[in-house]
Write an enzyme that holds these catalytic residues in place. Structure first.
Site, PDB file in Angstrom:
ATOM      1  N   GLY A  71      37.288 -11.342  17.836  1.00  0.00           N
ATOM      2  CA  GLY A  71      37.155 -10.268  18.686  1.00  0.00           C
ATOM      3  C   GLY A  71      37.397 -10.097  20.387  1.00  0.00           C
ATOM      4  N   ASN A 152      26.862  -2.620  20.459  1.00  0.00           N
ATOM      5  CA  ASN A 152      26.137  -3.974  19.597  1.00  0.00           C
ATOM      6  C   ASN A 152      24.855  -3.725  19.876  1.00  0.00           C
ATOM      7  OD1 ASN A 152      27.276  -4.508  22.335  1.00  0.00           O
ATOM      8  ND2 ASN A 152      26.385  -6.809  21.781  1.00  0.00           N
ATOM      9  N   GLN A 180      31.689  -4.214  15.632  1.00  0.00           N
ATOM     10  CA  GLN A 180      30.532  -3.767  15.720  1.00  0.00           C
ATOM     11  C   GLN A 180      31.117  -2.049  14.293  1.00  0.00           C
ATOM     12  OE1 GLN A 180      27.101  -4.833  14.982  1.00  0.00           O
ATOM     13  NE2 GLN A 180      28.006  -6.052  16.804  1.00  0.00           N
ATOM     14  N   SER A 200      36.644  -7.865  14.495  1.00  0.00           N
ATOM     15  CA  SER A 200      36.556  -9.263  13.707  1.00  0.00           C
ATOM     16  C   SER A 200      35.991  -9.450  12.335  1.00  0.00           C
ATOM     17  CB  SER A 200      35.551  -9.659  15.112  1.00  0.00           C
ATOM     18  OG  SER A 200      35.345 -11.107  15.516  1.00  0.00           O
ATOM     19  N   HIS A 202      33.433 -11.791  10.786  1.00  0.00           N
ATOM     20  CA  HIS A 202      32.530 -12.674  10.543  1.00  0.00           C
ATOM     21  C   HIS A 202      31.326 -10.858  10.969  1.00  0.00           C
ATOM     22  CE1 HIS A 202      30.597 -13.012  14.627  1.00  0.00           C
ATOM     23  NE2 HIS A 202      31.706 -12.911  15.211  1.00  0.00           N
ATOM     24  N   THR A 238      50.267 -22.027  14.872  1.00  0.00           N
ATOM     25  CA  THR A 238      50.212 -21.450  13.424  1.00  0.00           C
ATOM     26  C   THR A 238      48.373 -20.879  12.849  1.00  0.00           C
ATOM     27  OG1 THR A 238      50.817 -23.504  13.553  1.00  0.00           O
ATOM     28  CG2 THR A 238      49.799 -22.795  11.074  1.00  0.00           C
ATOM     29  N   CYS A 328      26.127 -12.699  21.671  1.00  0.00           N
ATOM     30  CA  CYS A 328      27.601 -13.813  21.707  1.00  0.00           C
ATOM     31  C   CYS A 328      27.289 -14.450  23.843  1.00  0.00           C
ATOM     32  CB  CYS A 328      28.184 -12.426  22.127  1.00  0.00           C
ATOM     33  SG  CYS A 328      29.050 -11.661  20.079  1.00  0.00           S
TER      34      CYS A 328
END
Length: 377
Positions: A71, A152, A180, A200, A202, A238, A328
């Site tokens: 994110g 968040n 979120q 994001s 996860h 990649t 974070c």
């Protein structure tokens, strides 16, 4: 020692089904998606299939999805591009955004001379839409509004449909950090105006190190990373094939169980709120986190009646994972920049803890947390 994980806003466990598809991809899908031979083509097909499925799940075209590493990268990509390539001279945001937005906006102010305006908040940390419209009506330059869909730390849900309408009315670009929100609340991009959205993997039971951005068609995005011209020339590098496949599977599962999962989480949250209020007289709940339509189900921000610097540490010693706010940022405990914007100095000095849930949490685990809080507090 009992282990209780109540920090799902920081990151989530990976679904077993996600691990399985990623392992299968690692074993059988090892080609470079930029290679022209059959191994490369197989990897490329896997990426494009995931792109199409993610687009379907959030209501957009696959051509509008760009894969990223996180994110944070997505926010950096969009905000920098808006200023350097789309002619944005003014950014309207709030002081309770994630630092993946605030730090980029401040850098753009210093480096590019961008005019930054902060919209006011109410006493619960909600965006003042009347003032947002007032700001938009008075600016003649190209404007970008950047406001997170779900906060968040306190779980407040932005009135994003109304923000999108205001941006459309005043011809402003609208970017939302939806890290979120995606996989947690229903999001259909066909139903409201937004130019850029960031997610994001996860945060919805997928792998770390992978995310995506939605870029509304006709917007030109130029890369921050130069090299191989991957991702339609927007992000050279990649592609992380296995994680992209895992993220798509996680989102598909999260959307499919969202109704049942939300119902269970709300029951857990209501139970926990009642237990907290019964055991700790005078506690309060920050923002809209206690419940209702304006708060995301999984986040509960609790403000205790006094300062207790060792409360978080004490819970950790008992095997309970919670947070004082965002996970974070590196470093020690700091005063929350979110709470700082709408709590007075006296309330700000009291210890606040963020508990965040998933449907894997049990009522017995919540009882253990209450008992642990009583023994420490």
């Amino acid at each position: 020692m009992k282990q209780v994980y109540l920090d799902h806003a920081a990151t989530t466990y990976i679904y077993d089904e996600v691990v399985e598809v990623m392992m299968e991809s690692m074993k059988s899908n090892y080609g470079n998606p930029s290679s022209t031979h059959q191994y490369g083509r197989k990897a490329k097909v896997a990426i494009e299939t995931s792109r199409k499925n993610i687009a379907r799940l959030i209501g957009c075209s696959s051509t509008e999805i760009i894969f990223t590493s996180s994110g944070t990268e997505g926010n950096n990509l969009i905000l920098n591009n808006a200023v350097e390539n789309l002619g944005v001279k003014t950014i309207i945001t709030s002081k309770i955004e994630h630092h993946a937005v605030l730090n980029v906006v401040e850098n753009l102010r210093q480096k590019n001379g961008v005019d930054v305006r902060f919209v006011d908040l109410d006493e619960a940390g909600n965006i003042d839409l009347e003032e947002l419209e007032s700001l938009l009506s008075k600016i003649n330059d190209k404007v970008l509004v950047t406001l997170m869909m779900v906060n968040n730390e306190i779980g407040n849900i932005l009135e994003y449909e109304k923000v999108g309408s205001l941006c459309s009315k005043y011809e402003a670009l609208f970017h939302t950090d939806a890290v979120q929100a995606i996989g947690c609340i229903p999001v259909d991009l066909n139903e409201f105006n937004v130019d850029f959205l960031v997610a994001s993997g996860h945060k919805f039971h997928g792998p770390k190190g992978v995310g995506f951005v939605f870029v509304k068609k006709d917007h030109v995005v130029k890369p921050m990373i130069l090299g191989g011209n991957q991702e339609k020339g927007v992000r050279s590098s990649t592609e992380n094939v296995h994680s992209i496949i895992g993220m798509e599977k996680a989102l598909d599962l999260a959307v499919s169980v969202m109704t049942d999962s939300t119902e269970k989480i709300m029951k857990l949250k209501s139970y926990f709120v009642q237990k907290l209020t019964d055991n700790f007289k005078g506690i309060k709940f920050n923002g809209n986190s206690e419940g209702g339509n304006n708060g995301v189900p999984k986040i509960l921000s609790v403000r205790f009646t006094k300062q207790h610097k060792m409360l978080l540490f004490g819970l950790d010693l008992k095997g309970i994972a919670v947070s004082s706010g965002s996970a974070c940022q590196s470093g020690g405990l700091k005063v929350s920049h979110v709470l700082k914007e709408f709590l007075n100095e006296e309330e700000l000095q009291k210890t606040s803890i963020r508990f965040s849930f998933s449907d894997s949490v049990s009522f017995d685990e919540l009882d253990y947390v209450i008992d642990s809080l009583n023994s420490i507090y």
